[in-house]
Design a protein around this motif. Structure first.
Motif, short mmCIF file in Angstrom:
data_model
loop_
_atom_site.label_atom_id
_atom_site.label_comp_id
_atom_site.label_asym_id
_atom_site.label_seq_id
_atom_site.Cartn_x
_atom_site.Cartn_y
_atom_site.Cartn_z
N UNK A 13 80.04 67.52 25.02
CA UNK A 13 79.81 66.22 24.39
C UNK A 13 78.33 66.10 24.02
N UNK A 14 78.04 65.43 22.90
CA UNK A 14 76.66 65.19 22.47
C UNK A 14 75.84 64.60 23.63
N UNK A 15 74.58 65.03 23.76
CA UNK A 15 73.77 64.63 24.92
C UNK A 15 73.61 63.12 25.05
N UNK A 16 73.36 62.43 23.94
CA UNK A 16 73.17 60.97 24.02
C UNK A 16 74.46 60.27 24.43
N UNK A 17 75.59 60.77 23.94
CA UNK A 17 76.88 60.20 24.33
C UNK A 17 77.20 60.53 25.78
N UNK A 18 76.84 61.74 26.21
CA UNK A 18 77.05 62.13 27.61
C UNK A 18 76.25 61.21 28.53
N UNK A 19 75.03 60.88 28.12
CA UNK A 19 74.19 59.98 28.91
C UNK A 19 74.80 58.58 28.97
N UNK A 20 75.27 58.08 27.81
CA UNK A 20 75.85 56.74 27.76
C UNK A 20 77.09 56.64 28.65
N UNK A 21 77.96 57.63 28.55
CA UNK A 21 79.18 57.63 29.35
C UNK A 21 78.86 57.70 30.84
N UNK A 22 77.88 58.52 31.18
CA UNK A 22 77.50 58.68 32.59
C UNK A 22 76.95 57.39 33.17
N UNK A 23 76.20 56.64 32.35
CA UNK A 23 75.66 55.35 32.78
C UNK A 23 76.77 54.38 33.16
N UNK A 24 77.89 54.48 32.48
CA UNK A 24 79.02 53.60 32.79
C UNK A 24 79.80 54.09 34.01
N UNK A 25 80.11 55.37 34.02
CA UNK A 25 80.97 55.93 35.07
C UNK A 25 80.31 55.95 36.44
N UNK A 26 79.00 56.16 36.47
CA UNK A 26 78.30 56.34 37.75
C UNK A 26 78.52 55.19 38.73
N UNK A 27 78.88 54.02 38.23
CA UNK A 27 79.05 52.84 39.08
C UNK A 27 80.48 52.66 39.59
N UNK A 28 81.40 53.48 39.08
CA UNK A 28 82.82 53.22 39.35
C UNK A 28 83.56 54.40 39.97
N UNK A 29 82.84 55.35 40.53
CA UNK A 29 83.51 56.52 41.11
C UNK A 29 83.26 56.59 42.61
N UNK A 30 84.16 57.28 43.28
CA UNK A 30 84.01 57.50 44.72
C UNK A 30 83.34 58.84 44.95
N UNK A 31 82.90 59.06 46.17
CA UNK A 31 82.29 60.34 46.53
C UNK A 31 83.30 61.47 46.34
N UNK A 32 84.56 61.19 46.63
CA UNK A 32 85.60 62.22 46.49
C UNK A 32 85.72 62.68 45.04
N UNK A 33 85.70 61.73 44.11
CA UNK A 33 85.79 62.07 42.68
C UNK A 33 84.56 62.87 42.25
N UNK A 34 83.38 62.42 42.69
CA UNK A 34 82.14 63.13 42.33
C UNK A 34 82.17 64.57 42.84
N UNK A 35 82.66 64.77 44.06
CA UNK A 35 82.74 66.12 44.62
C UNK A 35 83.72 66.99 43.84
N UNK A 36 84.82 66.39 43.39
CA UNK A 36 85.79 67.16 42.60
C UNK A 36 85.17 67.61 41.27
#
Length: 200
Positions: A96-119
């Protein structure tokens, strides 16, 4: 009425911004810094810092600045880590384009569990360089040598034949496995989608 998840996201955005300023500029974060970075009014920053202070996440002194407490730093480090993991996943793994990857990550980072991050960490272990030493030693079934492995990631469609995350199986040869007493031949297509970790 402000959604609870939105409140959580805003709080974590503040903690992450304070952390970034402390680490990159080696100083306390000021109200004007946070207003600029988060694109909000200084009065809104002051209001949030007072709330974060009451909750034990920061030490805030009006007109002097704010620093994270240990509790606040733990949250900021976790959110920053999640951001890096997902940005690497979107940019390096999915292309994914870097700027879009950054935007998506900014949203997702607040809504995931440690288990999902580890996967996700496990999934991108061979594609990223986030850590000096990766704790995940994973192999695609396509390249796994004979031995005993635990399934980390696999297509849902393979559950009917006993292959799913957590299952221990034996690789007996090129694209050949033994799972639950059954000897199976796996196509190259599916073998490239199954990630394994060796069981000692």
């Amino acid at each position: 009425m402000v959604d609870v998840k939105d409140k959580k996201k805003r709080m974590e955005d503040y903690l992450e911004a304070i952390y970034n300023i402390q680490k990159s500029e080696r100083r306390v974060a000021r109200t004007t810094d946070l207003a600029r970075v988060l694109e909000v009014r200084p009065s809104s920053v002051t209001e949030m810092l007072l709330k974060l202070s009451d909750m034990g996440y920061v030490e805030y002194t009006p007109y002097r600045g704010v620093i994270l407490t240990k509790k606040g730093e733990e949250v900021a480090v976790r959110i920053r880590r999640y951001h890096k993991i997902f940005e690497a996943f979107f940019y390096s793994f999915l292309g994914v384009d870097r700027s879009e990857a950054h935007r998506l990550s900014c949203e997702i980072e607040h809504h995931v569990s440690e288990d999902v991050a580890l996967k996700i960490c496990t999934l991108i272990a061979n594609e990223c360089n986030l850590c000096d030493v990766c704790e995940f030693k994973v192999f695609k079934l396509s390249y796994a040598e004979p031995g005993t492995y635990r399934v980390i990631v696999s297509p849902v469609s393979l559950r009917d034949i006993g292959i799913e995350p957590g299952v221990v199986l034996k690789v007996t040869g090129q694209l050949k496995i033994e799972v639950n007493g059954n000897v199976l031949s796996i196509s190259e297509k599916y073998a490239s989608l199954i990630l394994l970790e060796r069981v000692e």
